[in-house]
Design a protein around this motif. Sequence first.
Motif, PDB file in Angstrom:
ATOM      1  N   LEU A   1      44.215  35.841  45.248  1.00 24.40           N
ATOM      2  CA  LEU A   1      44.825  36.859  44.391  1.00 24.40           C
ATOM      3  C   LEU A   1      44.183  36.712  43.021  1.00 24.40           C
ATOM      4  N   TRP A   2      43.839  37.851  42.379  1.00 22.13           N
ATOM      5  CA  TRP A   2      43.164  37.725  41.086  1.00 22.13           C
ATOM      6  C   TRP A   2      43.133  39.042  40.335  1.00 22.13           C
ATOM      7  N   ASP A   3      42.700  38.947  39.091  1.00 25.55           N
ATOM      8  CA  ASP A   3      42.338  40.114  38.290  1.00 25.55           C
ATOM      9  C   ASP A   3      41.029  39.766  37.594  1.00 25.55           C
TER      10      ASP A   3
ATOM     11  N   ALA B   1      38.245  44.088  42.308  1.00 23.07           N
ATOM     12  CA  ALA B   1      38.364  43.394  41.030  1.00 23.07           C
ATOM     13  C   ALA B   1      39.794  42.976  40.743  1.00 23.07           C
ATOM     14  N   GLN B   2      40.739  43.720  41.293  1.00 24.01           N
ATOM     15  CA  GLN B   2      42.145  43.357  41.164  1.00 24.01           C
ATOM     16  C   GLN B   2      42.736  43.304  42.565  1.00 24.01           C
ATOM     17  N   TYR B   3      43.160  42.119  42.983  1.00 21.65           N
ATOM     18  CA  TYR B   3      43.771  41.962  44.302  1.00 21.65           C
ATOM     19  C   TYR B   3      45.137  41.332  44.091  1.00 21.65           C
ATOM     20  N   THR B   4      46.164  42.149  44.239  1.00 15.90           N
ATOM     21  CA  THR B   4      47.516  41.796  43.855  1.00 15.90           C
ATOM     22  C   THR B   4      48.404  41.582  45.073  1.00 15.90           C
ATOM     23  N   PHE B   5      49.647  41.192  44.805  1.00 15.73           N
ATOM     24  CA  PHE B   5      50.643  41.055  45.865  1.00 15.73           C
ATOM     25  C   PHE B   5      50.781  42.348  46.654  1.00 15.73           C
TER      26      PHE B   5
ATOM     27  N   VAL C   1      37.273  38.601  49.734  1.00 17.85           N
ATOM     28  CA  VAL C   1      35.829  38.365  49.710  1.00 17.85           C
ATOM     29  C   VAL C   1      35.152  38.928  50.954  1.00 17.85           C
ATOM     30  N   ASP C   2      35.789  38.764  52.114  1.00 18.45           N
ATOM     31  CA  ASP C   2      35.176  39.252  53.347  1.00 18.45           C
ATOM     32  C   ASP C   2      35.268  40.759  53.506  1.00 18.45           C
ATOM     33  N   ARG C   3      35.792  41.417  52.499  1.00 16.29           N
ATOM     34  CA  ARG C   3      35.739  42.877  52.483  1.00 16.29           C
ATOM     35  C   ARG C   3      34.287  43.367  52.492  1.00 16.29           C
TER      36      ARG C   3
END
Length: 348
Positions: free
Chosen positions: A19-21, A44-48, A301-303
């Motif tokens: 999870l990050w921004d 770039a933004q992977y949220t809940f 990442v594996d996207r």
Amino acid sequence: MSEDILEPDLPIIDPHHHLWDLRPVLGAFPEPRHDFLETLAGAAQYTFDQLQADARCGHNVIATVFMECGAFYDNSRGDDLKVVGEVEFVNGVAAQGASGLYGDYRPCAAIVGHADLTLGARAGEVLDALQAASPRFVGIRHAAAWDADPEVLGPPFHAPEGLYRDATFREGFAELGKRGLTFDAWVLEPQLGDVLELARAFPDQPIVLDHCGTPLGIASYRGQLEANFSRWRSAIQAIAECENVTIKLGGLAMAFCQLPDQGPAAGRGSEELAGLWKPYIDTCIEAFGPGRAMFESNYPVDRWGASYPVLWNAFKRLAAGASDADKRALFAGTAAQVYGLERLLVQA
């Protein structure tokens, strides 16, 4: 690409996601960006909310394990302890899931944080602070990915050569065992010997080898996957002899591996991806056995190579010939045992 979900009732514990921004960070990297950074730019933004949307795509994801990624460090604590901020942040996300408002799904039910083990014995103070930050904290990852070719990893990674062989690092590493914590190792294929030496030196320390040992098909390794396969396989088989090591079956959709060789969001189907990954996944399962192997999403990442539902469909295709007991281990049981989530599997 849209696909029907295979085996939708099979319980899954996804043992590796972030999870990050990264929006404030990505703009600092010059064009053209490394392929890995292109993947991150797409997430770039992977949220809940985004994690929940992926995990609720039709597969039966009952829980997840958060993997450290330098997110939301608390710089007010100083260099050594700023990592506590990441665990505090993720614990809040886990609390959202544990509230029951989103059903039985338990995101970030276990948290793998980071501590700088090159602090030596002083790393113990950081580990104590991480444990105090969340009852879900179970261990750390201190990545050691390095290559002589700087184009392989690009600018985001700066691990020193031979980190896992360093005496001061190992002094810090010994602090994990005193606290019953796990260790996730991320290296590149040419470095697998370092993981083998570490596992032999600390036979009682649980070690998880991430991403099938990260075979390389990028930069100076482009086109060399087949030529280097035997070397990779021999290293995996040697590490598997260390009973304290488990392996994560995934990460092959990263840009580093070039499996597929185009991305991000390559749009390949699960049948094609399973064909690309089969030699690696089969080798790992044969070497470690289902009881010491676990499928992972490594999302987002594996996207680079696969959407979340297609990724898990590919894994299910790869495990199609396994027994029900082995599937239960590969998709949830091993992760539950390693990261202390057996209680969730009993309820599934």
